[in-house]
Design a protein around this motif. Structure first.
Motif, PDB file in Angstrom:
ATOM      1  N   LYS A  73       0.798  -1.228   0.000  1.00  0.00           N
ATOM      2  CA  LYS A  73       0.000   0.000   0.000  1.00  0.00           C
ATOM      3  C   LYS A  73       0.829   1.276   0.000  1.00  0.00           C
ATOM      4  O   LYS A  73       0.432   2.293  -0.578  1.00  0.00           O
ATOM      5  CB  LYS A  73      -0.939   0.019   1.210  1.00  0.00           C
ATOM      6  CG  LYS A  73      -2.180  -0.831   1.042  1.00  0.00           C
ATOM      7  CD  LYS A  73      -3.192  -0.512   2.133  1.00  0.00           C
ATOM      8  CE  LYS A  73      -4.493  -1.265   1.908  1.00  0.00           C
ATOM      9  NZ  LYS A  73      -5.504  -0.924   2.942  1.00  0.00           N
ATOM     10  N   TYR A  74       2.001   1.233   0.660  1.00  0.00           N
ATOM     11  CA  TYR A  74       2.724   2.481   0.897  1.00  0.00           C
ATOM     12  C   TYR A  74       4.124   2.510   0.285  1.00  0.00           C
ATOM     13  O   TYR A  74       4.714   3.581   0.162  1.00  0.00           O
ATOM     14  CB  TYR A  74       2.792   2.753   2.410  1.00  0.00           C
ATOM     15  CG  TYR A  74       1.410   2.773   3.026  1.00  0.00           C
ATOM     16  CD1 TYR A  74       0.535   3.816   2.770  1.00  0.00           C
ATOM     17  CD2 TYR A  74       0.968   1.717   3.822  1.00  0.00           C
ATOM     18  CE1 TYR A  74      -0.748   3.826   3.303  1.00  0.00           C
ATOM     19  CE2 TYR A  74      -0.308   1.715   4.369  1.00  0.00           C
ATOM     20  CZ  TYR A  74      -1.166   2.773   4.103  1.00  0.00           C
ATOM     21  OH  TYR A  74      -2.431   2.780   4.623  1.00  0.00           O
ATOM     22  N   ASP A  75       4.669   1.364  -0.066  1.00  0.00           N
ATOM     23  CA  ASP A  75       5.940   1.243  -0.785  1.00  0.00           C
ATOM     24  C   ASP A  75       6.984   2.272  -0.329  1.00  0.00           C
ATOM     25  O   ASP A  75       7.460   3.088  -1.124  1.00  0.00           O
ATOM     26  CB  ASP A  75       5.686   1.389  -2.280  1.00  0.00           C
ATOM     27  CG  ASP A  75       6.873   0.938  -3.118  1.00  0.00           C
ATOM     28  OD1 ASP A  75       7.688   0.146  -2.609  1.00  0.00           O
ATOM     29  OD2 ASP A  75       6.990   1.383  -4.278  1.00  0.00           O
ATOM     30  N   PRO A  76       7.380   2.260   0.950  1.00  0.00           N
ATOM     31  CA  PRO A  76       8.274   3.306   1.457  1.00  0.00           C
ATOM     32  C   PRO A  76       9.716   3.177   0.963  1.00  0.00           C
ATOM     33  O   PRO A  76      10.192   2.088   0.671  1.00  0.00           O
ATOM     34  CB  PRO A  76       8.219   3.096   2.969  1.00  0.00           C
ATOM     35  CG  PRO A  76       7.988   1.621   3.120  1.00  0.00           C
ATOM     36  CD  PRO A  76       7.062   1.257   1.985  1.00  0.00           C
ATOM     37  N   THR A  77      10.373   4.317   0.872  1.00  0.00           N
ATOM     38  CA  THR A  77      11.812   4.353   0.629  1.00  0.00           C
ATOM     39  C   THR A  77      12.491   4.470   1.993  1.00  0.00           C
ATOM     40  O   THR A  77      12.167   5.365   2.776  1.00  0.00           O
ATOM     41  CB  THR A  77      12.202   5.550  -0.248  1.00  0.00           C
ATOM     42  OG1 THR A  77      11.613   5.399  -1.536  1.00  0.00           O
ATOM     43  CG2 THR A  77      13.722   5.642  -0.399  1.00  0.00           C
ATOM     44  N   PHE A  78      13.417   3.575   2.281  1.00  0.00           N
ATOM     45  CA  PHE A  78      14.089   3.550   3.573  1.00  0.00           C
ATOM     46  C   PHE A  78      15.309   4.461   3.563  1.00  0.00           C
ATOM     47  O   PHE A  78      16.059   4.502   2.591  1.00  0.00           O
ATOM     48  CB  PHE A  78      14.532   2.126   3.927  1.00  0.00           C
ATOM     49  CG  PHE A  78      13.403   1.231   4.364  1.00  0.00           C
ATOM     50  CD1 PHE A  78      13.256   0.873   5.697  1.00  0.00           C
ATOM     51  CD2 PHE A  78      12.481   0.758   3.444  1.00  0.00           C
ATOM     52  CE1 PHE A  78      12.201   0.060   6.100  1.00  0.00           C
ATOM     53  CE2 PHE A  78      11.420  -0.058   3.839  1.00  0.00           C
ATOM     54  CZ  PHE A  78      11.287  -0.409   5.174  1.00  0.00           C
ATOM     55  N   VAL A  79      15.488   5.194   4.649  1.00  0.00           N
ATOM     56  CA  VAL A  79      16.696   5.989   4.840  1.00  0.00           C
ATOM     57  C   VAL A  79      17.673   5.107   5.611  1.00  0.00           C
ATOM     58  O   VAL A  79      17.424   4.729   6.754  1.00  0.00           O
ATOM     59  CB  VAL A  79      16.401   7.277   5.625  1.00  0.00           C
ATOM     60  CG1 VAL A  79      17.691   8.054   5.873  1.00  0.00           C
ATOM     61  CG2 VAL A  79      15.381   8.129   4.872  1.00  0.00           C
ATOM     62  N   ALA A  80      18.771   4.727   4.947  1.00  0.00           N
ATOM     63  CA  ALA A  80      19.699   3.741   5.523  1.00  0.00           C
ATOM     64  C   ALA A  80      21.125   4.271   5.535  1.00  0.00           C
ATOM     65  O   ALA A  80      21.562   4.934   4.589  1.00  0.00           O
ATOM     66  CB  ALA A  80      19.651   2.445   4.708  1.00  0.00           C
ATOM     67  N   GLY A  81      21.848   3.994   6.612  1.00  0.00           N
ATOM     68  CA  GLY A  81      23.254   4.381   6.697  1.00  0.00           C
ATOM     69  C   GLY A  81      24.057   3.742   5.583  1.00  0.00           C
ATOM     70  O   GLY A  81      23.879   2.555   5.277  1.00  0.00           O
ATOM     71  N   ILE A  82      24.930   4.507   4.946  1.00  0.00           N
ATOM     72  CA  ILE A  82      25.674   3.984   3.801  1.00  0.00           C
ATOM     73  C   ILE A  82      26.582   2.815   4.177  1.00  0.00           C
ATOM     74  O   ILE A  82      26.941   2.004   3.329  1.00  0.00           O
ATOM     75  CB  ILE A  82      26.514   5.076   3.110  1.00  0.00           C
ATOM     76  CG1 ILE A  82      27.473   5.738   4.103  1.00  0.00           C
ATOM     77  CG2 ILE A  82      25.619   6.109   2.464  1.00  0.00           C
ATOM     78  CD1 ILE A  82      28.442   6.715   3.451  1.00  0.00           C
ATOM     79  N   LYS A  83      26.939   2.695   5.459  1.00  0.00           N
ATOM     80  CA  LYS A  83      27.812   1.602   5.880  1.00  0.00           C
ATOM     81  C   LYS A  83      27.147   0.244   5.656  1.00  0.00           C
ATOM     82  O   LYS A  83      27.832  -0.762   5.519  1.00  0.00           O
ATOM     83  CB  LYS A  83      28.218   1.753   7.341  1.00  0.00           C
ATOM     84  CG  LYS A  83      27.064   1.659   8.323  1.00  0.00           C
ATOM     85  CD  LYS A  83      27.536   1.806   9.763  1.00  0.00           C
ATOM     86  CE  LYS A  83      26.377   1.679  10.750  1.00  0.00           C
ATOM     87  NZ  LYS A  83      26.832   1.811  12.153  1.00  0.00           N
ATOM     88  N   LEU A  84      25.805   0.218   5.601  1.00  0.00           N
ATOM     89  CA  LEU A  84      25.103  -1.047   5.381  1.00  0.00           C
ATOM     90  C   LEU A  84      25.414  -1.620   4.008  1.00  0.00           C
ATOM     91  O   LEU A  84      25.444  -2.834   3.820  1.00  0.00           O
ATOM     92  CB  LEU A  84      23.590  -0.849   5.531  1.00  0.00           C
ATOM     93  CG  LEU A  84      23.091  -0.450   6.922  1.00  0.00           C
ATOM     94  CD1 LEU A  84      21.585  -0.246   6.904  1.00  0.00           C
ATOM     95  CD2 LEU A  84      23.464  -1.506   7.958  1.00  0.00           C
ATOM     96  N   SER A  85      25.654  -0.735   3.034  1.00  0.00           N
ATOM     97  CA  SER A  85      25.961  -1.201   1.687  1.00  0.00           C
ATOM     98  C   SER A  85      27.391  -1.702   1.563  1.00  0.00           C
ATOM     99  O   SER A  85      27.749  -2.348   0.577  1.00  0.00           O
ATOM    100  CB  SER A  85      25.728  -0.062   0.676  1.00  0.00           C
ATOM    101  OG  SER A  85      24.368   0.308   0.674  1.00  0.00           O
ATOM    102  N   ASN A  86      28.223  -1.417   2.560  1.00  0.00           N
ATOM    103  CA  ASN A  86      29.621  -1.838   2.522  1.00  0.00           C
ATOM    104  C   ASN A  86      29.824  -3.248   3.070  1.00  0.00           C
ATOM    105  O   ASN A  86      30.848  -3.876   2.822  1.00  0.00           O
ATOM    106  CB  ASN A  86      30.494  -0.858   3.313  1.00  0.00           C
ATOM    107  CG  ASN A  86      30.470   0.540   2.710  1.00  0.00           C
ATOM    108  OD1 ASN A  86      30.312   0.689   1.509  1.00  0.00           O
ATOM    109  ND2 ASN A  86      30.618   1.553   3.542  1.00  0.00           N
ATOM    110  N   ASP A  87      28.848  -3.719   3.850  1.00  0.00           N
ATOM    111  CA  ASP A  87      28.932  -5.065   4.415  1.00  0.00           C
ATOM    112  C   ASP A  87      28.220  -6.035   3.474  1.00  0.00           C
ATOM    113  O   ASP A  87      27.094  -5.782   3.050  1.00  0.00           O
ATOM    114  CB  ASP A  87      28.266  -5.094   5.795  1.00  0.00           C
ATOM    115  CG  ASP A  87      28.372  -6.474   6.442  1.00  0.00           C
ATOM    116  OD1 ASP A  87      29.333  -6.714   7.184  1.00  0.00           O
ATOM    117  OD2 ASP A  87      27.468  -7.301   6.183  1.00  0.00           O
ATOM    118  N   PRO A  88      28.860  -7.167   3.094  1.00  0.00           N
ATOM    119  CA  PRO A  88      28.243  -8.088   2.138  1.00  0.00           C
ATOM    120  C   PRO A  88      26.911  -8.661   2.591  1.00  0.00           C
ATOM    121  O   PRO A  88      26.046  -8.956   1.765  1.00  0.00           O
ATOM    122  CB  PRO A  88      29.302  -9.197   1.972  1.00  0.00           C
ATOM    123  CG  PRO A  88      30.219  -9.054   3.141  1.00  0.00           C
ATOM    124  CD  PRO A  88      30.194  -7.610   3.502  1.00  0.00           C
TER     125      PRO A  88
END
Length: 234
Positions: A73-88
């Motif tokens: 219903k709401y399909d949110p965009t998450f605000v996430a710390g960029i460090k999360l993308s650095n961990d596999p």
């Protein structure tokens, strides 16, 4: 959770295939280990316009569970710390949800500009105002970036209180995200009434006003939680 070898293999695949495989694996874990109960989501349906969902943060499972509940219903965009993308490991999670990466503990103007543009364009966003997972399960002090986004967008703020994910996928004491293991848990998610930032009082100091606004919106989350989870917002 997933072996380092399997994670490495998955991350080498095309992104569309990575997302598909990861969703299958994660949903399998959720079906096996998570007894999810949602309360009060009907309160969101009466809110018009874009929404800023805010929630306490306990586990790396939080975003995936909230996306599962809100996606249709709401399909949110998450605000996430960029460090999360650095961990596999956590990179797989961020690939499963729409997200905007933000630099933690800094005034990331580029990210905030993107977020504001999304909301002004009618998109919904999901923010964990504490900025990181609580190591104790109790709420920690929120970051003031949420205030700037709320003021620039005038979007409705929807508080969410979550419990049980700290048991479902607890933080590894050694900081090894790949070492985090799923456990059976009752996961309770409670939606509150929409809130808006308080009006600034005449002659009120800006710092004092910001502190009052933070206290107000963070307590809107805390009030949805059992007392032991409220931490600094009791």
């Amino acid at each position: 959770m997933l072996s380092p070898t399997l994670v490495k293999v998955i991350n080498m695949l095309p992104e569309s295939l990575v997302v598909k495989i990861t969703k299958i694996i994660v949903n399998k874990y959720f079906r096996k280990y998570a007894n999810i109960k949602v309360e009060g989501i009907e309160k969101v349906e009466k809110v018009e316009g874009p929404k800023i969902f805010i929630c306490n943060h306990l586990s790396n499972a939080d975003g995936l569970i909230l996306d599962k509940i809100l996606k249709e219903k709401y399909d949110p965009t998450f605000v996430a710390g960029i460090k999360l993308s650095n961990d596999p490991i956590t990179r797989l999670g961020t690939m499963m949800v729409k997200n905007v990466g933000i630099k933690p503990n800094s005034a990331d103007k580029e990210a905030i500009t993107k977020i504001v543009k999304l909301v002004r364009g009618g998109e919904n966003i999901m923010i964990f105002p504490e900025g990181t997972r609580s190591r104790t399960g109790a709420m920690i002090e929120g970051k003031k970036g949420i205030l700037l986004i709320a003021r620039l967008t005038k979007a409705s703020i929807i508080p969410i209180g979550m419990t049980g994910t700290e048991i479902l996928l607890p933080i590894n004491k050694n900081g090894d995200m790949g070492g985090e293991k799923f456990n059976y848990s009752n996961v309770n998610i409670k939606f509150g009434e929409p809130v808006s930032l308080p009006v600034k009082e005449k002659d009120e100091d800006k710092h004092a006003y910001d502190e009052r606004c933070m206290e107000y919106i963070m307590k809107s989350i805390a009030n949805l939680l059992p007392e032991k989870y409220r931490g600094v917002y009791k």
